[in-house]
Structures are given as structure tokens and as C-alpha cells.
Design a protein around this motif. Structure first.
Motif, PDB file in Angstrom:
ATOM      1  N   GLU A 116     -34.324 -28.469  27.902  1.00 41.84           N
ATOM      2  CA  GLU A 116     -34.860 -28.549  27.000  1.00 41.84           C
ATOM      3  C   GLU A 116     -36.075 -27.797  27.249  1.00 41.84           C
ATOM      4  OE1 GLU A 116     -35.714 -30.963  23.110  1.00 41.84           O
ATOM      5  OE2 GLU A 116     -34.552 -32.068  24.623  1.00 41.84           O
ATOM      6  N   GLY A 117     -37.237 -28.261  27.927  1.00 46.45           N
ATOM      7  CA  GLY A 117     -38.530 -26.985  28.173  1.00 46.45           C
ATOM      8  C   GLY A 117     -38.176 -26.049  28.759  1.00 46.45           C
ATOM      9  N   MET A 118     -37.670 -25.404  28.679  1.00 50.99           N
ATOM     10  CA  MET A 118     -36.670 -23.815  29.169  1.00 50.99           C
ATOM     11  C   MET A 118     -36.301 -22.983  27.594  1.00 50.99           C
ATOM     12  SD  MET A 118     -37.363 -21.450  31.387  1.00 50.99           S
ATOM     13  CE  MET A 118     -37.731 -22.332  32.711  1.00 50.99           C
ATOM     14  N   LEU A 119     -34.955 -24.196  27.222  1.00 49.43           N
ATOM     15  CA  LEU A 119     -35.059 -24.035  25.684  1.00 49.43           C
ATOM     16  C   LEU A 119     -35.751 -23.194  24.790  1.00 49.43           C
ATOM     17  CD1 LEU A 119     -31.533 -25.271  25.641  1.00 49.43           C
ATOM     18  CD2 LEU A 119     -31.654 -22.557  26.097  1.00 49.43           C
ATOM     19  N   ARG A 120     -36.370 -24.294  24.764  1.00 50.34           N
ATOM     20  CA  ARG A 120     -38.224 -24.286  23.997  1.00 50.34           C
ATOM     21  C   ARG A 120     -39.450 -23.340  24.330  1.00 50.34           C
ATOM     22  NH1 ARG A 120     -39.995 -29.124  24.490  1.00 50.34           N
ATOM     23  NH2 ARG A 120     -39.140 -30.494  23.800  1.00 50.34           N
ATOM     24  N   PHE A 121     -39.628 -22.739  25.320  1.00 53.19           N
ATOM     25  CA  PHE A 121     -40.390 -21.930  25.712  1.00 53.19           C
ATOM     26  C   PHE A 121     -39.261 -20.386  25.467  1.00 53.19           C
ATOM     27  CE2 PHE A 121     -40.987 -18.322  28.761  1.00 53.19           C
ATOM     28  CZ  PHE A 121     -42.190 -18.338  29.059  1.00 53.19           C
ATOM     29  N   GLY A 122     -38.081 -20.837  25.297  1.00 55.90           N
ATOM     30  CA  GLY A 122     -37.448 -19.534  24.557  1.00 55.90           C
ATOM     31  C   GLY A 122     -37.820 -18.784  23.078  1.00 55.90           C
ATOM     32  N   GLU A 123     -37.916 -20.132  23.258  1.00 53.97           N
ATOM     33  CA  GLU A 123     -37.381 -20.223  21.184  1.00 53.97           C
ATOM     34  C   GLU A 123     -39.428 -19.716  21.446  1.00 53.97           C
ATOM     35  OE1 GLU A 123     -36.495 -23.342  17.353  1.00 53.97           O
ATOM     36  OE2 GLU A 123     -36.299 -24.075  20.058  1.00 53.97           O
ATOM     37  N   GLU A 124     -39.510 -20.354  21.448  1.00 49.83           N
ATOM     38  CA  GLU A 124     -41.310 -19.861  20.881  1.00 49.83           C
ATOM     39  C   GLU A 124     -41.376 -18.460  21.605  1.00 49.83           C
ATOM     40  OE1 GLU A 124     -43.436 -22.780  23.543  1.00 49.83           O
ATOM     41  OE2 GLU A 124     -43.151 -24.739  21.897  1.00 49.83           O
ATOM     42  N   LEU A 125     -41.194 -18.186  22.661  1.00 52.38           N
ATOM     43  CA  LEU A 125     -42.150 -16.535  22.910  1.00 52.38           C
ATOM     44  C   LEU A 125     -40.710 -15.875  22.860  1.00 52.38           C
ATOM     45  CD1 LEU A 125     -43.710 -15.873  24.695  1.00 52.38           C
ATOM     46  CD2 LEU A 125     -42.248 -15.541  26.852  1.00 52.38           C
TER      47      LEU A 125
END
Length: 307
Positions: A145-154
Motif C-alpha cells: 500500500e505504501g508503494m502504491l500510494r507513493f506511485g499514485e502521489e508522484l
């Protein structure tokens, strides 16, 4: 990265920039000029003449010239690289948790990497973040989830990669290897609902998915659980000029030695085609994971092959 670091070959063993360009021109001629060129590692941003090398390579292909990087010093040369013709950037990032990042890389450099990534995103949208998933380290629902959220934000594509066996990388089968199916299961426990996308490129190594909250894709490279060897059209040339027609193969052909022995471009092309003719159907000739693990002991370390 092994705790003891990696042995560095003498400078005379490495290809010169003119040799890189010559090899690329011969490969592009074989591919009809339609191929992609990617500079990997070690770490390409440490190459002292990376910018003019990218400029020279960009003139040879109608595809893109890209790099795969750890991102730590990318911000120093990024504007010049883009001006030289750099078309895509893959950044290796196994965790957005600062403690886990430090444990994996042995340096507390996550803020520096994120700085490079954000700068990169200001200039191009052709970015992929690559995350190698290791059981017991970054395999929990919160990690995904942390990696997916990071990809979404960036606003970048994120790819999760199955842990693969190479010399001295600690791969020991089930204790660290997490297959694609289990990654999907872990992600199903998060707030991200992924849907598979139909393939658009028969040679793509990624299984792409979408999720409703972002226009960017989530990919999985499942080279262990669902090998794609029959459709893989990638070639790797190591920094010392050895051709590997398969990432997992112990077999290599020294193009550097052939060039320094004075062969013509036509003879180089014949060497390339001969090596391609000997490519194995799966995993460099291995039939099962345990056999691949044993064969990997005679292969190079991943740090000496490039991603």
C-alpha cells in the motif's frame, strides 16, 4: 549490495564509449533501428561521460534511450541527460519506509532518492519505479500500500518484481521468494483494487494492472512463477563487453575481445546472430527453480550484469 561491496574490474576491461556506440549501431542494424537502448548498472549515473554517451546513442535508434538507476545522484545530471536525448527512467526503490530502505541499501539516503524522483517527474512522465519484493522484508499489505500510494502521489508507474536467483544475492527459494499470485493476494488486503490490463506488446515483460484512483499502471514482473522466455527479445551487454542473450544464462560471448581483435561490423553481426541462435527456451537452460538456483552460482552477480 553485498556487505563487502563489489570488486571493480580494471578500467581497461570496460568498454570505451566508442565501443558502446559501435555495438549499439550493429545491434540497431540487426533490429532494423526499432529497438530500445537502456543503460543499467552498476550505476550508470556514475559513468563520467554519461551525457555525451546518451547523446550518441540517441542518434542510433528510433526507439528510446533509457537508464535504470538507484536515483541517488540523478538530480545532478538529469537536465543535461534529458537535453541529450534520454527518453525514459527506471528507478530502483524497494521500500518507501526509511528504515527498511536503510537496511537494504546500507545508507540513509531515501530523502535524496525521493528528491531525484520528484525532479525527474517535473521533466518527464516516462518513469517506472521498480520494487523487488522479498518475503519477510517488504511483502506485507502495508508495504504494498505504501508503494502504491507513493506511485499514485508522484504519478508514476510502479512495478513489483519477483526476487530472482543470482550469484551471492542470498536467494534460497521459498524463504525469500514471493510469487506474483501472493503479491496480488497481499494487495487485495489494501485499499487498492487492481484490474488486469490486456497486453499491448507481445514482448513486454510486465503484467500490467490498473486501479481506479490513478491513470498510471501497476506492473508485475513474474519471471519466476510465470516465465516469459519464449517472448523475451532483450539482449544484455555487460560493462566489459560480454553478450548475454538471457539474464539467467551462464553462457557469454565477448564482443569486446572480438572488436579489439579487429573484426568488421559484418563479423560482429554474425557473432550476435550466432549467439542468438543458441538461446535456450527457458531460464538459460534450467527446467526447475532448484536447477536455476544451482546454475545461478556460476552466473555473474546482478550488480555485474545490469537490470
Amino acid at each position: 549490495m553485498p556487505p563487502s561491496g563489489v570488486p571493480l574490474p580494471p578500467a581497461s576491461a570496460a568498454l570505451t564509449d566508442s565501443e558502446y556506440v559501435r555495438l549499439a549501431s550493429v545491434v540497431m542494424a540487426c533490429a532494423g533501428g526499432a529497438g530500445k537502448i537502456r543503460l543499467t548498472g552498476g550505476e550508470p549515473t556514475l559513468h563520467p561521460t554519461l551525457v555525451p554517451l546518451v547523446a550518441s546513442l540517441a542518434k542510433l535508434t528510433s526507439g528510446t534511450v533509457g537508464i535504470t538507476t538507484n536515483g541517488l545522484v540523478l538530480h545532478r545530471s538529469l537536465p543535461a541527460l534529458l537535453a541529450a536525448g534520454l527518453g525514459s527512467v527506471n528507478v530502483s526503490l524497494d521500500s518507501v519506509d526509511r528504515g527498511k530502505f536503510r537496511a537494504m541499501t546500507r545508507r540513509d539516503a531515501l530523502p535524496t532518492l525521493l528528491k531525484s524522483l520528484r525532479l525527474c517527474r517535473e521533466h518527464t512522465d516516462n518513469i517506472k519505479v521498480n520494487c523487488v519484493v522479498m518475503r519477510g522484508f517488504n511483502d506485507g499489505p502495508g508495504d504494498f500500500e505504501g508503494m502504491l500510494r507513493f506511485g499514485e502521489e508522484l504519478d508514476v508507474d510502479v512495478r513489483f518484481i519477483e526476487y530472482m536467483p543470482f550469484s551471492d544475492n542470498g536467494w534460497d527459494g521459498e524463504s525469500k521468494y514471493m510469487p506474483y499470485s501472493e503479491m496480488l493476494s497481499a494487495i487485495s488486503q489494501t485499499s487498492y483494487a487492481l484490474s488486469p490490463l490486456p497486453p499491448t506488446d507481445p514482448h513486454d515483460t510486465s503484467k500490467w494492472h490498473s486501479h481506479p484512483s490513478s491513470p498510471r499502471r501497476v506492473g508485475f514482473i513474474a519471471s519466476m512463477s510465470t516465465p516469459f522466455c519464449s517472448s523475451c527479445n532483450r539482449l544484455r551487454i555487460t560493462a566489459d563487453g560480454s553478450l548475454k542473450v538471457c539474464l539467467f544464462s551462464n553462457s557469454e560471448v565477448s564482443l569486446r575481445d572480438a572488436m579489439r581483435d579487429g573484426v568488421s561490423d559484418a563479423e560482429l553481426e554474425a557473432i550476435l546472430r550466432g549467439a542468438l541462435g543458441g538461446k535456450e527456451r527457458r531460464w538459460g537452460g534450467s527446467g526447475e527453480l532448484e536447477e536455476l538456483r544451482e546454475r545461478s552460482k556460476g552466473n555473474r552477480a546482478m550488480t555485474a550484469i545490469g537490470g
